[in-house]
Design an enzyme around this catalytic site. Structure first.
Site, short mmCIF file in Angstrom:
data_model
loop_
_atom_site.label_atom_id
_atom_site.label_comp_id
_atom_site.label_asym_id
_atom_site.label_seq_id
_atom_site.Cartn_x
_atom_site.Cartn_y
_atom_site.Cartn_z
N GLU A 1 3.76 65.66 -63.27
CA GLU A 1 2.44 65.09 -63.01
C GLU A 1 2.47 63.71 -63.61
O GLU A 1 2.17 63.52 -64.78
CB GLU A 1 1.34 65.96 -63.60
CG GLU A 1 -0.02 65.68 -62.98
CD GLU A 1 -0.80 64.62 -63.72
OE1 GLU A 1 -0.41 63.43 -63.64
OE2 GLU A 1 -1.79 65.00 -64.37
N GLU B 1 2.22 55.35 -62.42
CA GLU B 1 3.10 55.73 -63.53
C GLU B 1 4.53 55.91 -63.04
O GLU B 1 5.31 56.65 -63.63
CB GLU B 1 2.57 57.00 -64.21
CG GLU B 1 1.19 56.78 -64.83
CD GLU B 1 0.66 57.99 -65.61
OE1 GLU B 1 1.36 59.01 -65.67
OE2 GLU B 1 -0.45 57.89 -66.16
#
Lengths: 459, 459
Positions: A237, A246
């Protein structure tokens, strides 16, 4: 068990243990520098004085401040380092907060005035880690719908024979969920050693230590000998307010090409970045002025920023709490198949023909994303209509204000007024890293308006 | 009228016009350094590499990041500047965003990828100014209750003979409001030359140029010869999320002692910083964990930050949108008479005996402030029950999480449970600058509980 900063000494190990260097080079391409250097006069003075505002705890311009935030940032006026891109293999990738590989870690306690008290349990932890955990990690773990999405998506691929790798385990929640679903083993990597230790404590508390091994390193530092076998399921995640904020694709691609078994399942396998034109009078009330008390204040609008993508967490409100209208249906500006996509093949620009379904003003582009399980039914979205308080506090949404660049004389932003049925062109441009992005909205000539309403088709 | 960064050259004047140096030294005291220097290993690496996350547009730790945010921040590894406090007269004061006196200004356009488009009207403005205006200035001007408070408070002191000085005029709104109320003249100072030019344009647009003169400088740079006479009314709105967060007292005290007429009226004359113990389950859900799916995650709580005062704008939600309960009445931790107070006389600590009026958990201290006009009836507050969307987007509130420091073994934060009628001691400590603050909550022995409920009395 409380210590003030004056009494605090960093642990003896902090200088003895040299931070590990990344063993694997995920990306070796030598990218161009980020634009021209600043004028010499500015460059020479950059961060050479302490920021007064930061010392008062309220520096509005944050990371971009030209003053030093703390004495440690102070730099000498006439020296300027140059980075050799070859020495920074991950230079374009997001690094998790507090990653030991980052080397320049400082302790949380060093952020405080000597007169202040810092709990001993956090005093010697990475300041970046503590700030990040308190900024979004607690909220993330309490986003139960997120957790349930992962459990459902993992259940679709995990068998008793599954060999699972998780990258970025944090509290250990997803690794433990995979173990409870009944896989063969889980290797969970975590970039910060203190966080890795906490994950091991949680895993022990839940009697799953025999199933799960936590490795304290970056996934890009993983070597085949770290693993009992090639994993055939990858869980992660690594989503930000932006789907790729990210560097999820970079990290997953690195694992796919170096350590996973062929045809390994990726959870989640699919992600989609959406952009929606919205009308929002309340947003207008914090991003422009008209008049008050009979005083015309319009010249201030010359400073309206229509160039930056801003997160709702930066504004400080939940987008679901303000009334807004979709001017056109959401556009899928990016669809990522994490089992196949190669970050090197990402485009620098996308163009989408859309049609207004509402007469009004386009105040902004709203950015949300959605991730899917292998059955495409299980999904998780950051859209305001589907997000919760906890989800908004970890991700929220992103907004870029829109102006009519084809109208006016350029001294003031002109609102982008549209009428129902009007054909529009939405252009998205990506920065060198293919993560940071910017939109431009244009009108199309009616004769080119062949796109069906409701479909955001790539041209 | 749009230019991309690649095409953008800074205006020729930016290096030719040396930034002005502060003419007046508002504070000359030589303060101690902010605590011990970081360990050499950390210090040497500080800001010597580019921040990967910042390049991706999502660096969670902002101003405290140990990596360089942009090439301009990069510093050479083995050099470290030392500031001579005597060369930084305002070193402890907040500086307005984009103040020309800050010297290290950079253009807004320099924040963008070469592939991006930046409107020409903002491209060459101070990046700090543009970011600040878009972060809170538009919202501030559209906080009509704020504007009305100032008009009411000014009406109580302004006469046709009033000579008015405003510090920090921004759009020119308060200066124009003073002029419309019918004073003799207004001198308005504004620290950024581009903002000063916009204020002059607004003033001209409203036909008030004969009443108002805008000076492009910091108020601490004002000299008596800049003014036609000693002003007898000072207007300013220098409040942050914390009452003194933008050094209001320092700036006003400097004007009082150097340029104002004796017994000049200050608008607003009074401010009060309030602290309230609150219970808020929704806050708990983003600042701690229990379990999910039968998995106990409690060890993550070891990283809970109960030491930092965090703004609701940093969390990303409006406090008025979450249910919460006052555990005890608000405590006035600081009352500031701007017509009399001397910042040099501020205390480093305050202790307040309070009594719980509600049985439950103290999750946090909520920080709000209130400002008053001379009649003490007109007031303006940041309390969630009185704040609006626009006010929350400029100020919001501040929160510090509370734990029971007298319970537990220190490995985990223990919730601070109170029962109705329980005597408590709230301690507030100030940093060296007397602006940054931190709270500690303790239980008092019942025999000392002489304070009446509803009164937060200083001990």
């Amino acid at each position: 068990f409380f210590s003030s900063r004056m009494k605090h000494d960093p642990p003896a190990s902090s200088s003895a243990n040299a931070p590990p260097q990344p063993a694997a080079k995920a990306k070796k391409k030598k990218g161009p520098k980020e634009g021209p250097p600043p004028p010499a006069a500015q460059k020479d003075l950059w961060k050479t004085k302490l920021c007064n505002n930061w010392q008062h705890g309220s520096c509005h311009w944050g990371p971009q401040c030209s003053f030093a935030h703390g004495e440690k940032e102070l730099r000498h006026a006439d020296r300027q380092a140059e980075l050799d891109p070859e020495q920074s293999p991950n230079a374009r990738m997001w690094l998790p907060p507090g990653a030991d590989a980052a080397a320049q870690q400082r302790d949380f306690a060093s952020d405080f005035d000597p007169n202040f008290i810092v709990p001993g349990r956090v005093a010697n932890k990475s300041a970046e880690l503590v700030h990040a955990v308190n900024d979004f990690h607690f909220a993330m773990v309490n986003d139960f719908d997120r957790n349930e999405f992962y459990r459902t998506a993992m259940r679709q691929v995990i068998t008793p024979e599954s060999k699972v790798l998780e990258i970025g385990t944090g509290s250990g929640l997803l690794a433990m969920t995979a173990a409870r679903l009944g896989c063969k083993w889980v290797i969970a990597v975590e970039a910060n050693r203190h966080m890795a230790a906490l994950a091991r404590e949680n895993i022990k508390l839940n009697n799953l230590s025999d199933k799960i091994t936590v490795l304290s390193k970056l996934s890009t530092e993983l070597e085949p000998e770290d693993l009992p076998d090639k994993p055939d399921v990858l869980i992660s995640e690594l989503f930000g307010t932006l789907l790729l904020g990210e560097s999820a694709l970079d990290y997953i691609h690195d694992c796919r090409t170096r350590v996973l078994a062929p045809r390994a399942k990726i959870v989640p396998p699919l992600g989609c970045q959406m952009a929606t034109l919205i009308e929002c009078k309340q947003l207008e009330s914090i991003t422009s002025v008209t008049e008050w008390g009979g005083l015309d204040l319009r010249h201030l609008n010359a400073l309206q920023d229509t160039a930056t993508v801003v997160f709702t967490k930066q504004y400080g409100f939940r987008f679901s709490t303000v009334p807004h209208t979709m001017v056109a249906p959401p556009v899928r500006i990016l669809e990522v198949d994490f089992e196949k996509a190669d970050p090197a093949e990402m485009q620098s620009e996308g163009r989408f023909e859309i049609m207004a379904e509402h007469t009004g003003i386009v105040h902004a582009v709203l950015l949300t994303w959605e991730a899917f399980g292998h059955d495409k039914c299980a999904s998780m979205s950051t859209h305001p209509s589907e997000s919760s308080f906890q989800r908004d506090m970890q991700w929220g949404q992103a907004l870029q204000l829109i102006e009519d660049t084809q109208a006016g004389d350029g001294s003031q932003p002109v609102p982008f007024r549209v009428t129902k049925g009007e054909p529009l062109l939405l252009i998205v441009r990506y920065a060198e890293d293919r993560v940071v992005l910017q939109f431009e909205l244009r009108r199309r000539a009616p004769q080119n308006a062949t796109t069906q309403p409701g479909l955001g088709a790539a041209t």
